[in-house]
Design a protein around this motif. Structure first.
Motif, PDB file in Angstrom:
ATOM      1  N   GLN A   1       0.845  -1.211   0.000  1.00 16.20           N
ATOM      2  CA  GLN A   1       0.000   0.000   0.000  1.00 16.20           C
ATOM      3  C   GLN A   1       0.874   1.252   0.000  1.00 16.20           C
ATOM      4  N   ALA A   2       1.987   1.202   0.750  1.00 13.09           N
ATOM      5  CA  ALA A   2       2.865   2.386   0.821  1.00 13.09           C
ATOM      6  C   ALA A   2       3.456   2.701  -0.558  1.00 13.09           C
ATOM      7  N   GLU A   3       3.827   1.655  -1.299  1.00  7.84           N
ATOM      8  CA  GLU A   3       4.379   1.889  -2.654  1.00  7.84           C
ATOM      9  C   GLU A   3       3.306   2.442  -3.596  1.00  7.84           C
ATOM     10  N   ILE A   4       2.102   1.896  -3.485  1.00  7.95           N
ATOM     11  CA  ILE A   4       1.008   2.388  -4.343  1.00  7.95           C
ATOM     12  C   ILE A   4       0.727   3.859  -4.013  1.00  7.95           C
ATOM     13  N   ARG A   5       0.668   4.153  -2.712  1.00 10.06           N
ATOM     14  CA  ARG A   5       0.396   5.542  -2.302  1.00 10.06           C
ATOM     15  C   ARG A   5       1.486   6.477  -2.832  1.00 10.06           C
ATOM     16  N   ALA A   6       2.740   6.063  -2.703  1.00 12.93           N
ATOM     17  CA  ALA A   6       3.848   6.923  -3.147  1.00 12.93           C
ATOM     18  C   ALA A   6       3.758   7.184  -4.652  1.00 12.93           C
ATOM     19  N   ARG A   7       3.358   6.165  -5.422  1.00 14.99           N
ATOM     20  CA  ARG A   7       3.252   6.382  -6.878  1.00 14.99           C
ATOM     21  C   ARG A   7       2.139   7.389  -7.191  1.00 14.99           C
ATOM     22  N   PHE A   8       0.983   7.219  -6.518  1.00 12.52           N
ATOM     23  CA  PHE A   8      -0.124   8.134  -6.827  1.00 12.52           C
ATOM     24  C   PHE A   8       0.116   9.541  -6.277  1.00 12.52           C
ATOM     25  N   ASP A   9       0.888   9.639  -5.183  1.00 11.67           N
ATOM     26  CA  ASP A   9       1.224  10.979  -4.660  1.00 11.67           C
ATOM     27  C   ASP A   9       1.896  11.835  -5.744  1.00 11.67           C
ATOM     28  N   GLN A  10       2.632  11.162  -6.635  1.00  9.42           N
ATOM     29  CA  GLN A  10       3.389  11.886  -7.684  1.00  9.42           C
ATOM     30  C   GLN A  10       2.576  12.093  -8.957  1.00  9.42           C
ATOM     31  N   ASP A  11       1.326  11.645  -8.975  1.00  7.45           N
ATOM     32  CA  ASP A  11       0.618  11.540 -10.250  1.00  7.45           C
ATOM     33  C   ASP A  11      -0.680  12.351 -10.297  1.00  7.45           C
ATOM     34  N   VAL A  12      -0.735  13.389  -9.449  1.00  8.51           N
ATOM     35  CA  VAL A  12      -1.997  14.138  -9.298  1.00  8.51           C
ATOM     36  C   VAL A  12      -2.420  14.808 -10.612  1.00  8.51           C
ATOM     37  N   GLU A  13      -1.444  15.388 -11.319  1.00 11.51           N
ATOM     38  CA  GLU A  13      -1.797  16.125 -12.553  1.00 11.51           C
ATOM     39  C   GLU A  13      -2.476  15.211 -13.568  1.00 11.51           C
ATOM     40  N   ARG A  14      -1.910  14.003 -13.732  1.00 11.25           N
ATOM     41  CA  ARG A  14      -2.430  13.085 -14.753  1.00 11.25           C
ATOM     42  C   ARG A  14      -3.891  12.719 -14.481  1.00 11.25           C
ATOM     43  N   PHE A  15      -4.274  12.748 -13.194  1.00  7.16           N
ATOM     44  CA  PHE A  15      -5.649  12.357 -12.861  1.00  7.16           C
ATOM     45  C   PHE A  15      -6.577  13.557 -12.697  1.00  7.16           C
ATOM     46  N   SER A  16      -6.079  14.735 -13.094  1.00 10.52           N
ATOM     47  CA  SER A  16      -6.882  15.954 -12.933  1.00 10.52           C
ATOM     48  C   SER A  16      -7.492  16.431 -14.240  1.00 10.52           C
ATOM     49  N   ASN A  17      -7.443  15.586 -15.271  1.00 11.39           N
ATOM     50  CA  ASN A  17      -7.994  16.006 -16.557  1.00 11.39           C
ATOM     51  C   ASN A  17      -9.381  15.402 -16.757  1.00 11.39           C
ATOM     52  N   LEU A  18     -10.394  16.266 -16.655  1.00 10.15           N
ATOM     53  CA  LEU A  18     -11.780  15.786 -16.703  1.00 10.15           C
ATOM     54  C   LEU A  18     -12.162  15.289 -18.099  1.00 10.15           C
ATOM     55  N   GLU A  19     -11.582  15.887 -19.126  1.00 11.26           N
ATOM     56  CA  GLU A  19     -12.001  15.545 -20.493  1.00 11.26           C
ATOM     57  C   GLU A  19     -11.477  14.176 -20.924  1.00 11.26           C
ATOM     58  N   THR A  20     -10.203  13.933 -20.656  1.00 12.18           N
ATOM     59  CA  THR A  20      -9.624  12.677 -21.164  1.00 12.18           C
ATOM     60  C   THR A  20      -9.701  11.560 -20.136  1.00 12.18           C
ATOM     61  N   GLY A  21      -9.897  11.885 -18.825  1.00 16.85           N
ATOM     62  CA  GLY A  21      -9.759  10.843 -17.818  1.00 16.85           C
ATOM     63  C   GLY A  21      -8.345  10.282 -17.900  1.00 16.85           C
ATOM     64  N   GLN A  22      -8.204   9.007 -17.580  1.00 17.88           N
ATOM     65  CA  GLN A  22      -6.867   8.427 -17.680  1.00 17.88           C
ATOM     66  C   GLN A  22      -6.755   7.748 -19.030  1.00 17.88           C
ATOM     67  N   GLN A  23      -5.768   8.146 -19.789  1.00 13.74           N
ATOM     68  CA  GLN A  23      -5.678   7.598 -21.144  1.00 13.74           C
ATOM     69  C   GLN A  23      -5.225   6.145 -21.189  1.00 13.74           C
ATOM     70  N   THR A  24      -4.549   5.679 -20.116  1.00 10.55           N
ATOM     71  CA  THR A  24      -4.163   4.259 -20.126  1.00 10.55           C
ATOM     72  C   THR A  24      -5.389   3.351 -20.022  1.00 10.55           C
ATOM     73  N   THR A  25      -6.499   3.906 -19.554  1.00  7.19           N
ATOM     74  CA  THR A  25      -7.742   3.136 -19.470  1.00  7.19           C
ATOM     75  C   THR A  25      -8.504   3.283 -20.776  1.00  7.19           C
ATOM     76  N   MET A  26      -8.780   2.162 -21.442  1.00 11.96           N
ATOM     77  CA  MET A  26      -9.536   2.250 -22.701  1.00 11.96           C
ATOM     78  C   MET A  26     -10.939   2.762 -22.394  1.00 11.96           C
ATOM     79  N   ASP A  27     -11.402   3.706 -23.195  1.00 16.83           N
ATOM     80  CA  ASP A  27     -12.764   4.248 -23.069  1.00 16.83           C
ATOM     81  C   ASP A  27     -13.028   4.940 -21.730  1.00 16.83           C
ATOM     82  N   ALA A  28     -11.988   5.540 -21.132  1.00 19.11           N
ATOM     83  CA  ALA A  28     -12.168   6.167 -19.803  1.00 19.11           C
ATOM     84  C   ALA A  28     -13.284   7.228 -19.786  1.00 19.11           C
ATOM     85  N   PRO A  29     -13.337   8.155 -20.765  1.00 17.69           N
ATOM     86  CA  PRO A  29     -14.424   9.160 -20.683  1.00 17.69           C
ATOM     87  C   PRO A  29     -15.810   8.516 -20.804  1.00 17.69           C
TER      88      PRO A  29
END
Ligand code: SAM
Length: 245
Positions: A11-39
């Motif tokens: 859990q600590a490793e997962i948390r540390a990765r997401f702590d660094q990734d706030v910008e990528r998850f702040s895009n309402l239009e595209t969502g996360q692009q690694t997820t197919m069909d996210a929007p």
């Protein structure tokens, strides 16, 4: 834990990765692009929640990230009380500031692992969990979390998941992994594809749609529904009955 699960990120490793990734998850239009069909899945899960619970007052967003799902829900039902749970404090702070501007309802943030976090009973009309439950490791953990979500919903409330999934057939896993690899190569090239596959291998323990829908039924959801599936990604959910037997 089984040996394979012991090799996965803590859990600590997962948390540390997401702590660094706030910008990528702040895009309402595209969502996360690694997820197919996210929007599309964000739209479908929130539209399903709206059709079943149009008078919703309170929602719970598990693994809220920067708040995209809650913001999309607020676009359909204004002024909800929003409870946001995430492992990552930087994600929660971003979510609180984005969501706080869009609702006159109460916004509560809770930092923690959903497996360990206790939830109030019969408080929420809608529970959303996007791209988060695949971090649950053991079947028993999945059952614990689904059961507490069921108890946290008001009668008639609904639970919607959008997530990475596996298939019950090894042959279909191979087929859909190949298709996902092709999607990622198109998006960012071969190195990017390898990077995403490496972190899925290290970090994720997804389950099939069948496993999750059967589990929903076991903990008490009566109606379950698949909203969308494309390769290794799907959106689906369940409704808590209005009266319990
Ligand atoms: C892939 S992001 C998705 C964010 C958001 N749901 C979205 O779709 O934009 C996953 C989020 O879940 C959080 N998370 C991962 N495991 C969690 C857990 N066990 N309990 C609570 N949050 C978790 C991460 O910190 C991260 O912010």
């Amino acid at each position: 834990m089984k040996p394979d699960e012991l090799k996965k990120s803590s859990q600590a490793e997962i948390r540390a990765r997401f702590d660094q990734d706030v910008e990528r998850f702040s895009n309402l239009e595209t969502g996360q692009q690694t997820t197919m069909d996210a929007p599309l899945t964000m739209e479908l899960t929130t539209a399903a929640a709206f059709s079943l619970n149009p008078k919703a007052k309170a929602i719970l967003d598990i693994g809220c990230g920067a708040g995209n799902y809650t913001l999309t829900m607020l676009g359909k039902i204004p002024d909800l009380d929003c409870t946001l749970i995430d492992l990552s404090l930087p994600m929660l702070e971003r979510a609180r500031s984005r969501v706080g501007c869009q609702t006159s309802g109460r916004v509560e943030i809770v930092q923690g692992d959903i497996l360990e976090t206790s939830l109030p009973q019969q408080q929420f009309d809608v529970v959303l969990a996007a791209a988060v439950l695949h971090h649950l490791r053991l079947d028993a953990d999945w059952e614990t979390v689904f059961r507490k979500i069921f108890l946290a919903l008001k009668p008639g409330g609904s639970f919607w998941i959008s997530d990475l999934i596996v298939h019950d057939s090894a042959a279909l896993n191979t087929l859909f992994n190949k298709r996902y690899a092709a999607y990622l190569i198109e998006l960012g090239g071969a190195d990017y594809q390898q990077k995403v596959f490496d972190y899925i291998e290290k970090e994720d323990t997804p389950r099939s749609i069948n496993f999750q829908l059967e589990l929903m039924k076991r903990v008490g959801f009566t109606e379950t529904e698949v909203l969308h599936k494309n390769g290794c990604f799907a959106a689906f959910g369940g409704v808590k009955p209005i009266s319990m037997p």
